[in-house]
Design a protein around this motif. Sequence first.
Motif, PDB file in Angstrom:
ATOM      1  N   VAL A  50       0.834  -1.203   0.000  1.00 41.42           N
ATOM      2  CA  VAL A  50       0.000   0.000   0.000  1.00 41.42           C
ATOM      3  C   VAL A  50       0.869   1.253   0.000  1.00 41.42           C
ATOM      4  CG1 VAL A  50      -1.621   1.353   1.380  1.00 41.42           C
ATOM      5  CG2 VAL A  50      -2.005  -1.085   1.057  1.00 41.42           C
ATOM      6  N   LEU A  51       1.868   1.285   0.888  1.00 42.06           N
ATOM      7  CA  LEU A  51       2.747   2.454   0.958  1.00 42.06           C
ATOM      8  C   LEU A  51       3.544   2.626  -0.332  1.00 42.06           C
ATOM      9  CD1 LEU A  51       4.053   2.152   4.631  1.00 42.06           C
ATOM     10  CD2 LEU A  51       2.243   3.626   3.747  1.00 42.06           C
ATOM     11  N   PHE A  52       4.008   1.502  -0.896  1.00 43.04           N
ATOM     12  CA  PHE A  52       4.767   1.572  -2.145  1.00 43.04           C
ATOM     13  C   PHE A  52       3.890   2.099  -3.285  1.00 43.04           C
ATOM     14  CE2 PHE A  52       6.224  -0.181  -6.169  1.00 43.04           C
ATOM     15  CZ  PHE A  52       7.561   0.189  -6.163  1.00 43.04           C
ATOM     16  N   SER A  53       2.628   1.622  -3.344  1.00 40.85           N
ATOM     17  CA  SER A  53       1.725   2.073  -4.411  1.00 40.85           C
ATOM     18  C   SER A  53       1.420   3.563  -4.275  1.00 40.85           C
ATOM     19  CB  SER A  53       0.423   1.271  -4.373  1.00 40.85           C
ATOM     20  OG  SER A  53       0.668  -0.093  -4.645  1.00 40.85           O
ATOM     21  N   VAL A  54       1.248   4.032  -3.033  1.00 41.55           N
ATOM     22  CA  VAL A  54       1.000   5.459  -2.828  1.00 41.55           C
ATOM     23  C   VAL A  54       2.186   6.279  -3.323  1.00 41.55           C
ATOM     24  CG1 VAL A  54       0.636   7.254  -1.084  1.00 41.55           C
ATOM     25  CG2 VAL A  54      -0.600   5.089  -0.923  1.00 41.55           C
ATOM     26  N   GLY A  55       3.395   5.841  -2.962  1.00 42.24           N
ATOM     27  CA  GLY A  55       4.579   6.555  -3.428  1.00 42.24           C
ATOM     28  C   GLY A  55       4.757   6.471  -4.929  1.00 42.24           C
ATOM     29  N   ARG A  56       4.502   5.280  -5.486  1.00 43.25           N
ATOM     30  CA  ARG A  56       4.699   5.085  -6.925  1.00 43.25           C
ATOM     31  C   ARG A  56       3.717   5.918  -7.749  1.00 43.25           C
ATOM     32  NH1 ARG A  56       5.887   4.896 -11.344  1.00 43.25           N
ATOM     33  NH2 ARG A  56       6.628   3.177 -12.671  1.00 43.25           N
ATOM     34  N   SER A  57       2.562   6.235  -7.174  1.00 44.85           N
ATOM     35  CA  SER A  57       1.554   6.990  -7.915  1.00 44.85           C
ATOM     36  C   SER A  57       1.988   8.423  -8.194  1.00 44.85           C
ATOM     37  CB  SER A  57       0.229   6.989  -7.151  1.00 44.85           C
ATOM     38  OG  SER A  57       0.350   7.723  -5.933  1.00 44.85           O
ATOM     39  N   PHE A  58       3.070   8.890  -7.552  1.00 40.77           N
ATOM     40  CA  PHE A  58       3.552  10.251  -7.773  1.00 40.77           C
ATOM     41  C   PHE A  58       4.706  10.313  -8.769  1.00 40.77           C
ATOM     42  CE2 PHE A  58       1.717  10.429  -3.459  1.00 40.77           C
ATOM     43  CZ  PHE A  58       0.768  11.414  -3.666  1.00 40.77           C
ATOM     44  N   THR A  64      11.087   7.076 -12.649  1.00 41.28           N
ATOM     45  CA  THR A  64      12.304   7.851 -12.377  1.00 41.28           C
ATOM     46  C   THR A  64      12.020   9.341 -12.177  1.00 41.28           C
ATOM     47  OG1 THR A  64      12.678   8.091 -14.765  1.00 41.28           O
ATOM     48  CG2 THR A  64      13.730   6.222 -13.650  1.00 41.28           C
ATOM     49  N   ARG A  65      10.916   9.840 -12.692  1.00 39.42           N
ATOM     50  CA  ARG A  65      10.646  11.277 -12.634  1.00 39.42           C
ATOM     51  C   ARG A  65       9.419  11.543 -11.776  1.00 39.42           C
ATOM     52  NH1 ARG A  65       7.744  14.975 -15.778  1.00 39.42           N
ATOM     53  NH2 ARG A  65       7.086  13.284 -17.169  1.00 39.42           N
ATOM     54  N   PHE A  66       9.576  12.425 -10.808  1.00 37.75           N
ATOM     55  CA  PHE A  66       8.469  12.793  -9.916  1.00 37.75           C
ATOM     56  C   PHE A  66       7.507  13.708 -10.680  1.00 37.75           C
ATOM     57  CE2 PHE A  66       6.476  15.530  -6.711  1.00 37.75           C
ATOM     58  CZ  PHE A  66       5.974  14.575  -5.842  1.00 37.75           C
ATOM     59  N   VAL A  67       6.221  13.329 -10.702  1.00 33.95           N
ATOM     60  CA  VAL A  67       5.226  14.114 -11.447  1.00 33.95           C
ATOM     61  C   VAL A  67       4.140  14.670 -10.538  1.00 33.95           C
ATOM     62  CG1 VAL A  67       5.609  12.874 -13.611  1.00 33.95           C
ATOM     63  CG2 VAL A  67       3.890  12.031 -11.985  1.00 33.95           C
ATOM     64  N   GLY A  68       4.242  14.436  -9.245  1.00 32.16           N
ATOM     65  CA  GLY A  68       3.251  14.972  -8.320  1.00 32.16           C
ATOM     66  C   GLY A  68       1.874  14.355  -8.529  1.00 32.16           C
ATOM     67  N   GLY A  69       0.877  15.207  -8.669  1.00 29.57           N
ATOM     68  CA  GLY A  69      -0.502  14.714  -8.822  1.00 29.57           C
ATOM     69  C   GLY A  69      -0.942  14.567 -10.261  1.00 29.57           C
ATOM     70  N   ASP A  70       0.028  14.552 -11.225  1.00 28.80           N
ATOM     71  CA  ASP A  70      -0.355  14.451 -12.637  1.00 28.80           C
ATOM     72  C   ASP A  70      -1.096  13.152 -12.940  1.00 28.80           C
ATOM     73  OD1 ASP A  70       0.811  16.860 -12.950  1.00 28.80           O
ATOM     74  OD2 ASP A  70       2.533  16.179 -14.129  1.00 28.80           O
ATOM     75  N   ASN A  71      -0.681  12.061 -12.297  1.00 28.99           N
ATOM     76  CA  ASN A  71      -1.365  10.788 -12.549  1.00 28.99           C
ATOM     77  C   ASN A  71      -2.813  10.834 -12.105  1.00 28.99           C
ATOM     78  OD1 ASN A  71       0.765   9.304 -13.731  1.00 28.99           O
ATOM     79  ND2 ASN A  71       1.674   8.930 -11.716  1.00 28.99           N
ATOM     80  N   TYR A  72      -3.071  11.498 -10.997  1.00 30.42           N
ATOM     81  CA  TYR A  72      -4.440  11.595 -10.513  1.00 30.42           C
ATOM     82  C   TYR A  72      -5.274  12.510 -11.421  1.00 30.42           C
ATOM     83  CZ  TYR A  72      -2.743   9.334  -6.292  1.00 30.42           C
ATOM     84  OH  TYR A  72      -2.202   8.429  -5.421  1.00 30.42           O
ATOM     85  N   THR A  73      -4.634  13.540 -11.964  1.00 29.26           N
ATOM     86  CA  THR A  73      -5.342  14.406 -12.911  1.00 29.26           C
ATOM     87  C   THR A  73      -5.653  13.657 -14.199  1.00 29.26           C
ATOM     88  OG1 THR A  73      -4.178  16.307 -12.001  1.00 29.26           O
ATOM     89  CG2 THR A  73      -5.252  16.592 -14.134  1.00 29.26           C
ATOM     90  N   GLU A  74      -4.639  12.925 -14.703  1.00 25.56           N
ATOM     91  CA  GLU A  74      -4.824  12.151 -15.931  1.00 25.56           C
ATOM     92  C   GLU A  74      -5.876  11.065 -15.749  1.00 25.56           C
ATOM     93  OE1 GLU A  74      -4.464  10.732 -19.745  1.00 25.56           O
ATOM     94  OE2 GLU A  74      -3.758  12.615 -18.861  1.00 25.56           O
ATOM     95  N   MET A  75      -5.950  10.513 -14.556  1.00 21.69           N
ATOM     96  CA  MET A  75      -6.892   9.431 -14.270  1.00 21.69           C
ATOM     97  C   MET A  75      -8.331   9.881 -14.531  1.00 21.69           C
ATOM     98  SD  MET A  75      -7.124   7.366 -10.683  1.00 21.69           S
ATOM     99  CE  MET A  75      -7.409   8.865  -9.742  1.00 21.69           C
TER     100      MET A  75
END
Length: 452
Positions: A50-58, A64-75
């Motif tokens: 769970v913790l790994f998935s939360v971190g990986r979602s950013f 390799t590149r931190f994108v912040g909340g872009d994945n949640y926006t794209e979702m």
Amino acid sequence: MTATLTKTAAPPAAANVARKRRARRRGRTVALLFILPALLLLGALVVYPVLFSVGRSFFDASGTRFVGGDNYTEMFRDPATLKAVRNTAIWVVVAPTLLTGLGLILAVLVEKVRWATAFKLLLFMPMAVSFLAAGIIFRLAYDEDPDKGVLNAAAVGVHDAFQDTSSYPTARARDGEGMTQGADGSYRTGTTVSPGDTVALGLVGVAPKELPADAEPAYPAAARRAGPDELRGVVYLDFTPGGGGEQGAVDRQESGLPKMKVEAVRDGKTVASTTTAADGSFRFPGLETGSYTVTLPGSNFAPPYDGVSWLGPALVTPAIIGAYLWIWTGFAMVLIGAGLSTLPRDSLEAARMDGANEWQVFRRITVPLLAPVLTVVFVTLVINVMKVFDLVYIIAPGPVQEDATVLATQMWLVSFGGGNDQGLGSALGVLLLLLVIPAMVFNVRRFRGSQR
């Protein structure tokens, strides 16, 4: 003297308290040692992922590149994800509601069945079937081919029992042989005819082995002459077995087409209708003088009824929910039946003695008393429905996979099923976790409340 006794009694009391504290600490240590393996497994299999998935979602797809909340926006911009959210909402509303209702009805009815235990066993047996096996079973049951899919075989049988099907779905007229095809699939004579005429309507596209068993040669029918007030004709297969013969003419070896609907049309209106005999012949007696068009309606050439497209875009989600109901109805029935067995029978009997009928007893006493059990069953099913994956992935064919997708399958497809974007997939997993947690918390609190 009293003070002296008090001072001498104090040390033993303090020693007892210290011994009890040491005993409690030892008990806690032993308990911790016993649950430590379970805690390690829980941490390795639940907490860490769970913790790994939360971190990986950013992070981006490569990680390799931190994108912040872009994945949640794209979702929430992706149409496929929005469709998965919509389908998940349909599952959450429909499946638990139907299962709880079916379980309640069956639990009440089973109490009145003589072989209640055997009936419960039969309904509970699908729970022993894996979702993989159940998905394969229902994928075959929903097959569109009536020769394979049992549901479509039943649908075709019922349809054919009430409505006749066309005997000549592949028949057609030859081009340039005097018949024209209408937009509705019908065929009509290119020139008008009058009473006293005899017409020959030749068709092709029917294999000789597919002719009805009662079909007779058409040549004798073509030789008959019409009376002055009647219109005669013959519908025949314009094909001579073994070759030869003349196109557009009735040859001696050519067969008539029985049970073919024929209409006489005048000024755009059907004035007479009949069906061909075994030799393909037909006649319209008593016609008024004038010009007519002989028509073979499109119903003669309609394709056979093949059943329902269960796994088409419109019905694939309800079809998969039906498979889910087959598996989980027994579970709901057994749990609600267990709650039903604990109800105070004196309340039910008192209501019956006061004149309440069975429906009133069920609605006003049984259901309110079972409300805690029904709530637990409903919430448990909501949690299970949110995680459904196997049935959707196996039953839905590839072309309609996107129409049936739910959050769990979309998460897998985005991460491993071709998308190869674990960042977006992890964001979907976090969304699914956030949706499940409130139901889990509610269920735990409800359970603790019932224990108190």
